[in-house]
Design an enzyme around this catalytic site. Structure first.
Site, PDB file in Angstrom:
ATOM      1  CE  LYS A 258      -3.267   2.617   2.945  1.00 37.93           C
ATOM      2  NZ  LYS A 258      -4.117   2.611   4.158  1.00 37.93           N
ATOM      3  CG  ASP A 263      -5.502   7.898   4.796  1.00 38.52           C
ATOM      4  OD1 ASP A 263      -6.402   8.585   4.271  1.00 38.52           O
ATOM      5  OD2 ASP A 263      -5.717   6.853   5.456  1.00 38.52           O
ATOM      6  CE  LYS A 270      -6.571   8.569   8.273  1.00 33.22           C
ATOM      7  NZ  LYS A 270      -7.259   7.466   8.969  1.00 33.22           N
ATOM      8  CG  ASP A 281      -1.961   5.117   5.015  1.00 36.23           C
ATOM      9  OD1 ASP A 281      -1.818   4.034   5.615  1.00 36.23           O
ATOM     10  OD2 ASP A 281      -3.040   5.487   4.514  1.00 36.23           O
ATOM     11  CG  ASP A 340      -9.927   7.517   6.844  1.00 38.38           C
ATOM     12  OD1 ASP A 340      -8.857   7.474   6.207  1.00 38.38           O
ATOM     13  OD2 ASP A 340      -9.989   7.671   8.075  1.00 38.38           O
ATOM     14  NE  ARG A 344     -11.081  -1.020   3.830  1.00 34.67           N
ATOM     15  CZ  ARG A 344     -11.718  -1.206   4.995  1.00 34.67           C
ATOM     16  NH1 ARG A 344     -12.903  -1.780   5.033  1.00 34.67           N
ATOM     17  NH2 ARG A 344     -11.150  -0.816   6.115  1.00 34.67           N
TER      18      ARG A 344
HETATM   19  N1  BES Z   1      -4.316   4.340   6.991  1.00 33.54           N
HETATM   20  C1  BES Z   1      -5.488   4.118   7.756  1.00 33.54           C
HETATM   21  C2  BES Z   1      -5.275   3.083   8.860  1.00 33.54           C
HETATM   22  C3  BES Z   1      -4.507   3.545  10.055  1.00 33.54           C
HETATM   23  C4  BES Z   1      -5.075   4.385  10.980  1.00 33.54           C
HETATM   24  C5  BES Z   1      -3.246   3.055  10.276  1.00 33.54           C
HETATM   25  C6  BES Z   1      -4.374   4.754  12.102  1.00 33.54           C
HETATM   26  C7  BES Z   1      -2.544   3.417  11.405  1.00 33.54           C
HETATM   27  C8  BES Z   1      -3.101   4.265  12.321  1.00 33.54           C
HETATM   28  C9  BES Z   1      -6.607   3.616   6.866  1.00 33.54           C
HETATM   29  O1  BES Z   1      -6.622   4.105   5.570  1.00 33.54           O
HETATM   30  C10 BES Z   1      -7.889   4.031   7.503  1.00 33.54           C
HETATM   31  O2  BES Z   1      -8.120   5.196   7.580  1.00 33.54           O
HETATM   32  N2  BES Z   1      -8.673   3.057   7.950  1.00 33.54           N
HETATM   33  C11 BES Z   1      -9.890   3.348   8.610  1.00 33.54           C
HETATM   34  C12 BES Z   1     -10.928   2.383   8.127  1.00 33.54           C
HETATM   35  C13 BES Z   1     -12.332   2.730   8.549  1.00 33.54           C
HETATM   36  C14 BES Z   1     -12.787   3.991   7.856  1.00 33.54           C
HETATM   37  C15 BES Z   1     -13.234   1.577   8.200  1.00 33.54           C
HETATM   38  C16 BES Z   1      -9.652   3.188  10.106  1.00 33.54           C
HETATM   39  O3  BES Z   1      -8.906   2.309  10.503  1.00 33.54           O
HETATM   40  O4  BES Z   1     -10.190   3.993  10.857  1.00 33.54           O
HETATM   41 ZN    ZN Z   2      -4.827   4.725   4.801  1.00 27.43          ZN
HETATM   42 MN    MN Z   3      -7.680   5.955   5.449  1.00 30.10          MN
END
Ligand code: BES
Ligand code: ZN
Ligand code: MN
Length: 491
Positions: A258, A263, A270, A281, A340, A344
């Protein structure tokens, strides 16, 4: 940092800024030949209660009578039999004991049975010496003043020791590359920059590297990657690296990383706190490039393909919106309920692209979910795979390299949450089991080959005072790939 191997002999006359000796808690002496002076110093320190031999216990001595070394460092290994974790702790403690010391040339005595010191020392001293320098001036008095580490091994083990050292040094070069790239700020490390780094890696090591721009990504119909990229001024990249160490007919192993270079969450923005850390990220992408650096140095007889979908995830007038439905490369439509959950989306197009290689295995690596950090903390990466043999191989590589992962479940009952009324699949399910439902989403795009997913959200970087990339899971990945050299199968 220079690492080398030399024969272990005549310790008393060894000239060194610091001779490091590793000692078991219960053992009487050092187990080293010609080490009366060392053994006497150890006995005295134990008697004085200054050294216990517990894991990570250290005692830095100045000049020891009978030794030419300027310093002698005693490091505890704990009780026998000593495991990999003890070696990691002991090597790290040795570095801590040398913090700020003017010891440039360090020698590590490697007694019979102490060969694991090689990997542990390269990792620990490599991490000790690591400094980020891309966008700041160096520290005027750095913690690490060690310039070279020589491992003193019994002569009859020299060849084996040298092979272990070469491998450890190659892995560390991969770890360093991964950390340098991941630590770069988002305005420096753009998708285009990732493409340049891949091309540079290719030139240095004669690897085939292809970097697709927006038009070519459109031609590949990677609608999910394009949807994430459409809110950013920075054009996306899709990077393809090939390491060819075996006959063309041999099925390659594919790594997918990835590469979200920043992000923000997109329209599903966020919260502000710690948002800067979302420059990390792209750690999955960085770990793929790091693994290729190590591979190219070690030249195993296997084929490996690296795939990196790279983009920013930003809000804006052209950004993808919650409720938008896009068509992925596989043809499956996706309802983007949360912008967010972008990792995936970019991965599903890369995983579908991987089919063309008829791979022996596909492992994707991603900072995919905050939920994985809640589940496993910063110790284990999350491992998801429907394939027990592949999962076991990755678990074992994690154990062997002190870069561990922990197996998590998959399954229809989790995947049900991804149902959409307006598309073939939604990109999020409920809050519960967030790392599992994310993996279930990916699984829909991996039906053509053996697949595993590593969620490195908790292990790829550290927050707080020690903020920075860790280089994980480069050691795990390289170990896994090298182990495939034996088990290689035709496609
Ligand atoms: N890059 C983030 C995941 C992440 C968050 C990694 C904090 C490390 C620390 C990912 O793209 C993301 O934002 N995932 C969301 C998914 C949710 C919207 C279903 C998450 O984990 O909040
Ligand atoms: Zn992300
Ligand atoms: Mn994200």
């Amino acid at each position: 940092m220079e690492f080398s191997i030399a024969p272990l002999k005549a310790l008393s006359s060894l000239r060194s800024d610091c001779l490091v000796v590793f000692l078991q808690q219960s053992a009487e002496g050092s187990g080293l030949a010609d080490a009366e002076a060392v053994d006497a110093a150890v006995a005295e320190a134990r008697q004085d209660g200054d050294f216990t031999g517990a894991v990570g216990n250290t005692l830095l001595l100045g000049r020891v009578p009978g030794l030419a070394a300027r310093r002698t460092l005693l490091v505890g290994l704990g009780a026998a039999p000593t495991d990999a974790r003890a070696w990691r702790k002991a090597a790290a403690a040795a570095c801590t004991a040398l913090k700020g010391r003017a010891a440039a040339q360090v020698h590590l005595a490697c007694a019979d049975g102490q060969q694991p010191v090689i990997e542990a020392a390269v990792r620990a001293f490599g991490d000790f010496a690591y400094v980020y320098s891309a966008t700041r001036k160096p520290d005027p008095d750095p913690a690490c003043r060690v310039e070279s580490v020589q491992i003193l091994a019994p002569s009859r083990q020299a060849a084996a020791a040298r092979a272990r050292l070469d491998r450890a040094v190659a892995v560390q070069a991969g770890v360093d590359l991964c950390r340098n790239l991941a630590n770069l700020p988002g305005n420096h490390c753009t998708p285009a920059h990732l493409g340049k780094v891949a091309q540079d890696l290719g030139k240095r090591h004669k690897l085939k590297v292809e970097v697709l721009g927006r038009a070519e990504i459109e031609r590949e119909r990677m609608g999910a990657l394009l949807a994430v990229a459409q809110g950013s001024q920075q054009p996306p990249r899709f990077i393809v690296l090939r390491y060819e160490g075996a006959a063309k007919k041999q099925a390659p192993h594919v790594l997918v990383g990835k590469g979200v270079t920043f992000d923000s969450g997109g329209i599903s923005l966020k919260p502000g706190a710690e948002m800067d850390e979302m420059k990390f990220d792209m750690c999955g992408a960085a770990s793929v490039l790091g693994a290729f650096e190590a591979l190219a140095r070690l030249r195993p007889a296997i084929n490996v393909v690296g795939l990196i979908p790279a983009t920013e995830n930003l809000p804006g007038g052209t950004a993808v919106k919650p409720g938008d439905v896009v068509t992925s490369r596989s043809g499956q439509t996706i309802e983007i309920l949360n912008t967010d959950a972008e990792g995936r989306l970019i991965l599903c197009d890369a995983l579908n692209y991987a089919e063309r290689f008829k791979p022996a295995s596909v492992v994707d690596i991603a900072t995919l979910t905050g939920a994985c950090v809640i589940a496993l903390g910063h110790v284990n990466s999350g491992l998801f795979s429907p394939d027990d043999a592949l999962a076991e191989a990755l678990l074992e590589s994690g154990r062997q390299t002190q870069d561990p992962c922990w197996r998590m479940p998959l399954g229809e009952d989790y995947a049900e949450g991804l149902r959409s009324r307006f598309a073939d699949v939604a990109n999020i399910a409920g809050r519960a089991g967030g790392s599992v439902t994310a993996a279930c989403f990916l699984q829909r795009f991996t039906k053509a080959y053996r697949w595993a997913h590593l969620d490195i959200a908790g292990t790829a970087w550290k927050s707080g005072a020690e903020k920075g990339a860790t280089g994980r899971p480069v050691p795990l990945l390289v170990h896994y790939l090298l182990a495939q050299e034996q088990g290689a199968s035709p496609r």
